[in-house]
Write a protein that holds these residues in place. Structure first.
Motif, PDB file in Angstrom:
ATOM      1  N   LEU A 140     -12.491 -10.049  -1.341  1.00  8.42           N
ATOM      2  CA  LEU A 140     -11.741  -8.799  -1.386  1.00  8.42           C
ATOM      3  C   LEU A 140     -10.321  -9.067  -1.862  1.00  8.42           C
ATOM      4  N   GLU A 141      -9.693 -10.093  -1.284  1.00 10.16           N
ATOM      5  CA  GLU A 141      -8.320 -10.420  -1.659  1.00 10.16           C
ATOM      6  C   GLU A 141      -8.231 -10.881  -3.105  1.00 10.16           C
ATOM      7  N   THR A 142      -9.277 -11.543  -3.586  1.00 16.57           N
ATOM      8  CA  THR A 142      -9.282 -12.032  -4.973  1.00 16.57           C
ATOM      9  C   THR A 142      -9.460 -10.889  -5.964  1.00 16.57           C
ATOM     10  N   ARG A 143     -10.429 -10.029  -5.696  1.00 21.05           N
ATOM     11  CA  ARG A 143     -10.762  -8.978  -6.651  1.00 21.05           C
ATOM     12  C   ARG A 143      -9.820  -7.775  -6.583  1.00 21.05           C
ATOM     13  N   PHE A 144      -9.144  -7.585  -5.458  1.00 22.97           N
ATOM     14  CA  PHE A 144      -8.245  -6.437  -5.309  1.00 22.97           C
ATOM     15  C   PHE A 144      -6.851  -6.887  -4.881  1.00 22.97           C
ATOM     16  N   HIS A 145      -6.399  -7.949  -5.499  1.00 24.51           N
ATOM     17  CA  HIS A 145      -5.100  -8.522  -5.147  1.00 24.51           C
ATOM     18  C   HIS A 145      -3.974  -7.503  -5.307  1.00 24.51           C
ATOM     19  N   ASP A 146      -4.001  -6.702  -6.375  1.00 22.78           N
ATOM     20  CA  ASP A 146      -2.924  -5.738  -6.643  1.00 22.78           C
ATOM     21  C   ASP A 146      -2.963  -4.546  -5.691  1.00 22.78           C
ATOM     22  N   GLU A 147      -4.110  -4.273  -5.100  1.00 20.77           N
ATOM     23  CA  GLU A 147      -4.256  -3.087  -4.256  1.00 20.77           C
ATOM     24  C   GLU A 147      -4.074  -3.362  -2.766  1.00 20.77           C
ATOM     25  N   ILE A 148      -4.097  -4.619  -2.352  1.00 21.37           N
ATOM     26  CA  ILE A 148      -4.125  -4.940  -0.921  1.00 21.37           C
ATOM     27  C   ILE A 148      -2.739  -5.259  -0.375  1.00 21.37           C
ATOM     28  N   VAL A 149      -2.420  -4.657   0.768  1.00 15.14           N
ATOM     29  CA  VAL A 149      -1.195  -4.962   1.507  1.00 15.14           C
ATOM     30  C   VAL A 149      -1.580  -5.120   2.977  1.00 15.14           C
ATOM     31  N   GLN A 150      -1.191  -6.227   3.597  1.00 14.05           N
ATOM     32  CA  GLN A 150      -1.439  -6.422   5.017  1.00 14.05           C
ATOM     33  C   GLN A 150      -0.145  -6.302   5.800  1.00 14.05           C
ATOM     34  N   LEU A 151      -0.192  -5.509   6.876  1.00 16.50           N
ATOM     35  CA  LEU A 151       0.991  -5.221   7.690  1.00 16.50           C
ATOM     36  C   LEU A 151       0.627  -5.330   9.165  1.00 16.50           C
ATOM     37  N   ASN A 152       1.656  -5.435   9.960  1.00 17.53           N
ATOM     38  CA  ASN A 152       1.466  -5.372  11.408  1.00 17.53           C
ATOM     39  C   ASN A 152       1.554  -3.899  11.818  1.00 17.53           C
ATOM     40  N   ILE A 153       0.469  -3.168  11.547  1.00 16.31           N
ATOM     41  CA  ILE A 153       0.459  -1.730  11.837  1.00 16.31           C
ATOM     42  C   ILE A 153       0.542  -1.475  13.333  1.00 16.31           C
ATOM     43  N   LYS A 154      -0.197  -2.248  14.105  1.00 20.50           N
ATOM     44  CA  LYS A 154      -0.292  -2.014  15.541  1.00 20.50           C
ATOM     45  C   LYS A 154       1.069  -1.988  16.217  1.00 20.50           C
ATOM     46  N   ASP A 155       1.955  -2.920  15.858  1.00 20.10           N
ATOM     47  CA  ASP A 155       3.255  -3.028  16.531  1.00 20.10           C
ATOM     48  C   ASP A 155       4.381  -2.333  15.777  1.00 20.10           C
ATOM     49  N   ASN A 156       4.091  -1.821  14.573  1.00 19.41           N
ATOM     50  CA  ASN A 156       5.138  -1.202  13.746  1.00 19.41           C
ATOM     51  C   ASN A 156       4.619   0.073  13.099  1.00 19.41           C
ATOM     52  N   VAL A 157       4.195   0.994  13.928  1.00 20.72           N
ATOM     53  CA  VAL A 157       3.573   2.221  13.415  1.00 20.72           C
ATOM     54  C   VAL A 157       4.545   3.016  12.550  1.00 20.72           C
ATOM     55  N   GLU A 158       5.747   3.259  13.043  1.00 21.59           N
ATOM     56  CA  GLU A 158       6.704   4.070  12.292  1.00 21.59           C
ATOM     57  C   GLU A 158       7.152   3.365  11.022  1.00 21.59           C
ATOM     58  N   GLN A 159       7.379   2.070  11.100  1.00 19.48           N
ATOM     59  CA  GLN A 159       7.780   1.312   9.912  1.00 19.48           C
ATOM     60  C   GLN A 159       6.672   1.340   8.855  1.00 19.48           C
ATOM     61  N   THR A 160       5.436   1.248   9.309  1.00 17.29           N
ATOM     62  CA  THR A 160       4.297   1.323   8.383  1.00 17.29           C
ATOM     63  C   THR A 160       4.240   2.688   7.711  1.00 17.29           C
ATOM     64  N   ARG A 161       4.402   3.727   8.503  1.00 23.40           N
ATOM     65  CA  ARG A 161       4.392   5.087   7.940  1.00 23.40           C
ATOM     66  C   ARG A 161       5.465   5.238   6.875  1.00 23.40           C
ATOM     67  N   GLN A 162       6.666   4.759   7.147  1.00 26.25           N
ATOM     68  CA  GLN A 162       7.760   4.876   6.187  1.00 26.25           C
ATOM     69  C   GLN A 162       7.505   4.042   4.944  1.00 26.25           C
ATOM     70  N   GLN A 163       6.886   2.877   5.104  1.00 26.08           N
ATOM     71  CA  GLN A 163       6.600   2.030   3.945  1.00 26.08           C
ATOM     72  C   GLN A 163       5.575   2.700   3.033  1.00 26.08           C
ATOM     73  N   ILE A 164       4.550   3.284   3.621  1.00 28.92           N
ATOM     74  CA  ILE A 164       3.543   3.979   2.812  1.00 28.92           C
ATOM     75  C   ILE A 164       4.164   5.190   2.130  1.00 28.92           C
ATOM     76  N   ASN A 165       4.988   5.938   2.866  1.00 33.40           N
ATOM     77  CA  ASN A 165       5.670   7.087   2.261  1.00 33.40           C
ATOM     78  C   ASN A 165       6.580   6.658   1.123  1.00 33.40           C
ATOM     79  N   GLY A 166       7.241   5.511   1.284  1.00 35.80           N
ATOM     80  CA  GLY A 166       8.108   5.003   0.223  1.00 35.80           C
ATOM     81  C   GLY A 166       7.327   4.640  -1.023  1.00 35.80           C
ATOM     82  N   TRP A 167       6.149   4.062  -0.832  1.00 34.65           N
ATOM     83  CA  TRP A 167       5.309   3.721  -1.982  1.00 34.65           C
ATOM     84  C   TRP A 167       4.838   4.980  -2.703  1.00 34.65           C
ATOM     85  N   VAL A 168       4.411   5.991  -1.935  1.00 34.64           N
ATOM     86  CA  VAL A 168       3.980   7.256  -2.529  1.00 34.64           C
ATOM     87  C   VAL A 168       5.125   7.909  -3.294  1.00 34.64           C
ATOM     88  N   ALA A 169       6.322   7.904  -2.703  1.00 32.03           N
ATOM     89  CA  ALA A 169       7.487   8.503  -3.360  1.00 32.03           C
ATOM     90  C   ALA A 169       7.788   7.787  -4.669  1.00 32.03           C
TER      91      ALA A 169
END
Length: 413
Positions: A140-169
């Motif tokens: 998965l990591e090899t074939r979708f290297h450009d699409e994959i991002v791993q984060l500590n979602i469990k401990d950083n819910v708000e930071q994750t939300r803002q990061q995804i929103n920033g990417w969309v923006a």
């Protein structure tokens, strides 16, 4: 004309040997036309499903974006979940997931090449966000290297939300800045699949602002509202379709900043019912075959084109709509996504979609009757003063990038 959207598929807390092990084959050379045709069939089917749940409402969404987000889910699905997504995404032509992935890559590469040195902008990006606790398969990591991002979602819910929103923006040129609201993800969220898209095009024949006037628009419910109606007399590809009982007009976007340049492969397609026909009757007959025929049979004719100037924004929760289209298993607790991870049980919790469009004289950022008088001594008139459907259509890839239904101007900006 500006259009932008974002689609997020949220998964609370697996790529199979098929995707990991298969190597490119000779069948892949012919994959792209099948990929395009399946995408078109899915797009028209989704328009029908959404239309049936939004009676008398305006509609705007990107079937292209939704298709690509669901493709990411398909690449991770196995068993019955994979079979279901394959049916809905019209992937029966493909002998393997690797063949689909090859077509997916070719489509993305082609769009990047076509986007260079053009005033017409269309960008679409896909991302798979995984919590660090999810142990991903190596392929998965090899074939979708450009699409994959791993984060500590469990401990950083708000930071994750803002990061995804920033990417969309960023992808949508700041047109969509707050795709995910607080609470959309929580500490149990393991995966977010996202697609964001942006379109901006200039008409090859811009409308002149001085010819935009307030005119009556008649809704299907019998109400009348004044709308700014743009007007021009130009030559456009147009077809009076007796199967659909509608006039189908193509308004092309320009390919360069030079005057008199050629039209691009991308156009806004207006589907306007004949004067004695209702839009709903037209849309029940619209499918990939009738749409392609209407576009193929168009002839360049001088017409007086009148089109409302409008803005539209719509947020859709697609879970129930996708279920009506046949996507059920991926939402169940026993969904199988072993091609994402063999160690984590994954199912989809939500599917969100947000799209915006602005249509004005320059282009797009993505008891009156229709007046069609073939005996008229001047230009034939096509006046959009009653409900109509519209598409942002890419002729080369047969892709419906965006689509909508203009029913009621009183509910717009």
């Amino acid at each position: 004309m500006k259009l932008c959207l974002s689609l997020l598929l949220l998964l609370p807390a697996l790529l199979s040997a098929e995707l990991c092990d298969l190597q490119p084959t000779s069948e892949m050379a012919a994959a792209l036309p099948h990929f395009y045709q399946g995408q078109l069939e899915f797009s028209v089917a989704m328009l029908e499903a959404i239309r049936n749940t939004t009676a008398n409402e305006n509609v705007f969404f990107s079937p292209y974006s939704i298709y690509h987000a669901l493709l990411l889910a398909y690449f991770g699905a196995t068993g019955e979940t994979e079979e279901e997504l394959s049916r809905v995404l019209r992937l029966g032509w493909a002998p393997s997931k690797e063949t689909v992935r090859h077509a997916y890559r070719l489509d993305k590469s082609d769009r990047l090449l076509r986007a260079k040195d053009m005033p017409l902008e269309f960008s679409s990006a896909d991302r798979m966000y995984f919590d660090e606790q999810v142990k991903l398969t190596s392929c998965l990591e090899t074939r979708f290297h450009d699409e994959i991002v791993q984060l500590n979602i469990k401990d950083n819910v708000e930071q994750t939300r803002q990061q995804i929103n920033g990417w969309v923006a960023n992808v949508t040129k700041n047109q969509i800045e707050n795709m995910m609201a607080p609470g959309d993800i929580d500490s149990n969220t393991k995966t977010v699949l996202a697609n964001a898209a942006y379109f901006k095009g200039q008409w090859i024949n811009p409308f002149k602002a001085r010819k935009t006037f307030q005119m009556p628009f008649h809704t299907a419910r019998g109400t009348v509202s004044l709308v700014p109606l743009m007007s021009q007399i130009k030559t456009f590809p147009v077809h009076w379709d007796m199967r659909l009982r509608a006039v189908v007009v193509q308004l092309p976007y320009r390919t360069s900043f030079e005057e008199g340049d050629n039209a691009s492969d991308i156009s806004m397609v207006i589907i306007l019912p004949f004067g004695d026909n209702a839009l709903e009757q037209v849309l029940t007959k619209l499918n990939s075959v009738t749409l392609e025929a209407a576009l193929r049979e168009a002839k360049a004719k001088e017409i007086m084109m009148k089109l409302p100037k409008f803005k539209l924004e719509q947020r859709l929760n697609l879970g129930s709509i996708l279920r009506k289209m046949g996507v059920n298993k991926m939402f169940d607790h026993d969904a199988s996504f072993n091609d994402f991870s063999a160690d984590q049980g994954i199912n989809f919790g939500d599917v969100q979609h947000l799209a915006k469009i602005k249509v004005d004289e320059e282009g797009s950022v993505a008891a009156a009757k229709t007046h069609i008088n073939v005996l008229f001594s001047g230009p034939i008139q096509v006046i959009c003063d009653r409900p109509f459907a519209f598409l942002i259509y890419d002729r080369k890839s047969k892709a419906i990038l965006f689509t909508g239904i203009y029913r009621d101007p009183t509910t717009m900006e």
